[in-house]
Design a protein around this motif. Sequence first.
Motif, mmCIF file in Angstrom:
data_model
loop_
_atom_site.group_PDB
_atom_site.id
_atom_site.type_symbol
_atom_site.label_atom_id
_atom_site.label_comp_id
_atom_site.label_asym_id
_atom_site.label_seq_id
_atom_site.Cartn_x
_atom_site.Cartn_y
_atom_site.Cartn_z
ATOM 1 N N MET A 1 -16.390 15.283 15.644
ATOM 2 C CA MET A 1 -15.296 14.397 16.018
ATOM 3 C C MET A 1 -15.681 13.518 17.192
ATOM 4 O O MET A 1 -15.319 12.328 17.242
ATOM 5 N N ASP A 2 -16.423 14.057 18.153
ATOM 6 C CA ASP A 2 -16.867 13.246 19.289
ATOM 7 C C ASP A 2 -17.799 12.125 18.830
ATOM 8 O O ASP A 2 -17.711 10.983 19.314
ATOM 9 N N VAL A 3 -18.676 12.444 17.902
ATOM 10 C CA VAL A 3 -19.590 11.415 17.390
ATOM 11 C C VAL A 3 -18.821 10.320 16.661
ATOM 12 O O VAL A 3 -19.073 9.116 16.845
ATOM 13 N N GLU A 4 -17.853 10.689 15.855
ATOM 14 C CA GLU A 4 -17.085 9.696 15.109
ATOM 15 C C GLU A 4 -16.251 8.826 16.037
ATOM 16 O O GLU A 4 -16.101 7.622 15.812
ATOM 17 N N GLU A 5 -15.694 9.405 17.085
ATOM 18 C CA GLU A 5 -14.926 8.608 18.045
ATOM 19 C C GLU A 5 -15.814 7.581 18.740
ATOM 20 O O GLU A 5 -15.421 6.424 18.935
#
Length: 439
Positions: A275-279
């Motif tokens: 999720m951090d990468v996608e954000e």
Amino acid sequence: MTPRWARNPPVPPQPRLGLSRSDTDSVRRPSRCPPPAPPPGAAARPESTASPETSPPPEEPRCSLKRRKAGCQAALQKRKEREELRRQKEQEKEQKRALAKRRKALRPGECQKYMTVVVDEVLLQVEGGGQIFSALRAANYFCVVESQAVPCSVTWRRKVVPSQMEEGDEWTEEPNVLVLLRWEEFLPMVRNYKQEAQDCTEQKETLQSYVAYVAEKMPGKILALAVADVEKYLRSLRFQSGKGLQGAAGSGNQEEQGKRRKKKVRDSGLELTRMDVEEALVDLQLSTQVPVRFFESWEELGEFVTMFTKAVAEAPFKRERENTGFSFYLEKRWCGGVRVKPSGEGLLEVWKRQLQQFNRVSREMAEAIVSAYPSPQLLIQAYKRCSSDQEQENMLANITVHRGEGVTATSRRIGPDLSRRIYLQMTSPDPDLYLDATG
């Protein structure tokens, strides 16, 4: 006494020269006809007693010399014009051949021969970078290794075919650049973005700052990022976390094992989730519109670089093909061409397609208008019969549009908004009129 025959001896016969008696008579007898009189007005010229070898040539009049000189000049001018015309035709033929060769060099299948892939020397020193070079060479692309302004980058050069028969090769830089990021470089940028989102005061390198750095080093380039082995790292991190949880459950010290795992990941500085990468990627897309592609292996990355090279090589041909002179481009299947026969069959479908080019106009709405006014000329004639502008704008508003069949059938009206837009499009002389913002 001398005899008579001795005093007048007989004359011996002379040999005949082929003349008849009449011919000899004409020679012996002088002609009684007077000589021909000179023509009237002709001056009597005294016969020259001088020999023809010593007599001077007759002088030509000056008018004949001028005419001869003018004729020579005219012939010379015509020859120069013919040579100039022949030279112009040869130049036109050369330009046509060069233009045909230039267009051929842009076609798919031929454009790859004029491309050179420039690979940064640092990329070959990275683990797996040689596979990218091998994939390009296997696809018959000419590759060179040079030091780039941005490490681990790939750029392209194109050999330009001259428009005329000129010597020497000319190369142009393509505007695209592909930069490789290893997961050791990419994940810290994502972590720094996450820390900035948590109001950390320390300024560190993020994806946005890295894109700004590349834009500064390579101005005017269209950037694309490729990241390798990130998926493998995320899967390994998830596997390690799951294994730690299972071991903690078996030993009865789940809470303690969980704290140790979190501390270990936190100390490594890479406590990140998918999720951090996608954000971080969404924020990068919204701010810079730079695409990022992830690859699980270097073989897959090599194939992508080969496909990217082919797309860069064919880009000018596709742009020229799509340059139709219209300000819009229709991508739907129904927007294909309509064949119109000499008898006029197909014109009704063309009229429907023209109405469907308006925003928010479905096929049912176009069919309803066409059923009331089967041609643009009939619609314009109906507008002329109206008594006011308001009546013209609302002339199509009450046309009923039927949707569906049977129980699900519905009906609605065209409405004043679409009626006004069609009216303005059919009657306004302003070519730059924006229909949706009018009224």
